[in-house]
Design a protein around this motif. Sequence first.
Motif, short mmCIF file in Angstrom:
data_model
loop_
_atom_site.label_atom_id
_atom_site.label_comp_id
_atom_site.label_asym_id
_atom_site.label_seq_id
_atom_site.Cartn_x
_atom_site.Cartn_y
_atom_site.Cartn_z
N ILE A 117 1.06 -1.13 0.03
CA ILE A 117 -0.09 0.13 0.11
C ILE A 117 0.74 1.14 0.05
N ARG A 118 1.72 1.26 0.96
CA ARG A 118 2.56 2.66 0.92
C ARG A 118 3.48 2.53 -0.01
N GLY A 119 4.10 1.64 -0.27
CA GLY A 119 5.02 1.34 -1.45
C GLY A 119 4.30 1.90 -2.89
N THR A 120 3.06 1.36 -3.24
CA THR A 120 2.33 1.81 -4.33
C THR A 120 2.03 3.15 -4.36
N PHE A 121 1.56 3.66 -3.07
CA PHE A 121 1.20 5.09 -3.06
C PHE A 121 2.67 6.01 -3.36
N VAL A 122 3.75 5.69 -2.79
CA VAL A 122 4.84 6.69 -2.81
C VAL A 122 5.44 6.59 -4.11
N VAL A 123 5.32 5.41 -5.03
CA VAL A 123 5.65 5.33 -6.51
C VAL A 123 4.75 6.02 -7.23
N ALA A 124 3.50 5.86 -6.96
CA ALA A 124 2.34 6.59 -7.67
C ALA A 124 2.34 8.09 -7.66
N GLN A 125 2.99 8.46 -6.46
CA GLN A 125 2.96 10.01 -6.00
C GLN A 125 4.17 10.52 -6.97
N GLN A 126 5.18 9.92 -7.17
CA GLN A 126 6.18 10.22 -7.89
C GLN A 126 5.74 10.23 -9.12
N ALA A 127 5.08 9.11 -9.72
CA ALA A 127 4.96 8.94 -11.32
C ALA A 127 3.82 10.16 -11.74
N ALA A 128 2.86 10.55 -10.64
CA ALA A 128 1.73 11.34 -10.77
C ALA A 128 2.62 12.92 -11.10
N ARG A 129 3.73 13.10 -10.42
CA ARG A 129 4.38 14.28 -10.61
C ARG A 129 5.35 14.40 -11.88
N ARG A 130 5.67 13.25 -12.29
CA ARG A 130 6.63 13.02 -13.55
C ARG A 130 6.52 12.59 -14.91
N VAL A 131 5.40 11.64 -14.70
CA VAL A 131 5.14 10.96 -16.04
C VAL A 131 4.91 11.88 -17.37
N ARG A 132 5.46 11.93 -18.41
CA ARG A 132 5.03 12.87 -19.27
C ARG A 132 3.74 12.51 -20.27
N ARG A 133 3.33 13.61 -20.84
CA ARG A 133 2.17 13.53 -21.64
C ARG A 133 2.15 12.49 -22.50
N GLY A 134 0.96 11.59 -22.50
CA GLY A 134 0.88 10.45 -23.35
C GLY A 134 1.54 9.26 -22.89
N GLY A 135 1.84 9.47 -21.45
CA GLY A 135 2.33 8.19 -20.73
C GLY A 135 1.30 7.29 -19.81
N ALA A 136 1.79 6.43 -18.97
CA ALA A 136 0.83 5.26 -18.50
C ALA A 136 1.58 5.11 -17.30
N ILE A 137 0.56 4.93 -16.17
CA ILE A 137 0.97 4.27 -14.62
C ILE A 137 0.09 3.11 -14.72
N VAL A 138 0.89 1.82 -14.40
CA VAL A 138 0.24 0.72 -14.23
C VAL A 138 0.70 0.20 -12.79
N ASN A 139 -0.38 -0.15 -12.02
CA ASN A 139 -0.26 -0.70 -10.71
C ASN A 139 -0.68 -2.22 -10.84
N PHE A 140 -0.32 -2.92 -9.72
CA PHE A 140 -0.72 -4.40 -9.58
C PHE A 140 -1.70 -4.82 -8.68
N SER A 141 -2.54 -5.29 -9.03
CA SER A 141 -3.72 -5.88 -7.92
C SER A 141 -3.51 -7.52 -7.96
N THR A 142 -4.51 -8.33 -7.69
CA THR A 142 -4.69 -9.65 -7.72
C THR A 142 -6.07 -10.34 -7.97
N SER A 143 -6.20 -11.16 -8.93
CA SER A 143 -7.54 -11.65 -8.93
C SER A 143 -8.12 -12.38 -7.89
N VAL A 144 -7.26 -12.49 -6.78
CA VAL A 144 -8.06 -13.07 -5.51
C VAL A 144 -8.94 -12.18 -5.09
N THR A 145 -9.03 -10.83 -5.34
CA THR A 145 -9.98 -9.73 -4.86
C THR A 145 -11.27 -10.29 -5.52
N ARG A 146 -11.38 -11.08 -6.50
CA ARG A 146 -12.71 -11.81 -6.60
C ARG A 146 -12.86 -13.25 -6.20
#
Length: 246
Positions: A117-146
């Motif tokens: 959780i915290r690790g994904t949040f920290v990386v996503a925070q940096q990504a949100a600040r830095r990824v260039r236009r036309g880019g993508a952020i891909v996180n990882f969940s699991t099918s066990v949520t279903r």
Amino acid sequence: MTEHTSTRVALVTGGSGGIGRAVADRLAADGFAVAVHYAGGKDKADAVVADIAARGGQALAVGGDVADEHDMKAAFDAVETTLGGIDVVVNTAGIMVLAPIADLDLADLDRMHRTNIRGTFVVAQQAARRVRRGGAIVNFSTSVTRTQLPTYGAYVASKAAVEGMTLILARELRGRDITVNAVAPGPTATPLFLEGKDDAAIAHFAKVAPLERLGQPEDIAATVSFLAGPARWVNGQVLFANGGLA
């Protein structure tokens, strides 16, 4: 235009093994310059970088604790300085400890919370600040949520949190032309999944999906490649890459 600004750049956390390594290899094959992140496995990350370079690609190893904002700022800085920018961030880093909720050691809950959780949040925070236009952020969940398998309660709780922050970040980046999605793999033949399972358990999981096999890291990497490249109209979604499991 320099090579750095014309080449798309991807950062893959947890890129030194399992799904992360497959993702790094696939994005390099797709033409990305790839930053391979590691937490403790520098030798493995260096091997991934060497393999990509041997195939004519461009790669860089960067270390750090995903849950430490200072480590991740330094890692993102290194990628931007060396490779010229960041277009795609793929956050595969995660840990999994299985036990019934009644029995789980709360120290293990805290460890999963910190990385997943915290690790994904920290990386996503940096990504949100830095990824260039036309880019993508891909996180990882699991099918066990279903599938909601017993003993996965704490792990699924951490990944449900990842899904929640992913869907909100997609809306927060309105106007930036950046997609934000999560991939939710099913049973995939990685060390993380195979550890502690006997042959009978592995055979059982291989038969559960209609395609009657375990996923391979390359299957998940293909899904990431889609989200990182042509899938510009897929945004704010959780893609279940599980062979039809649920």
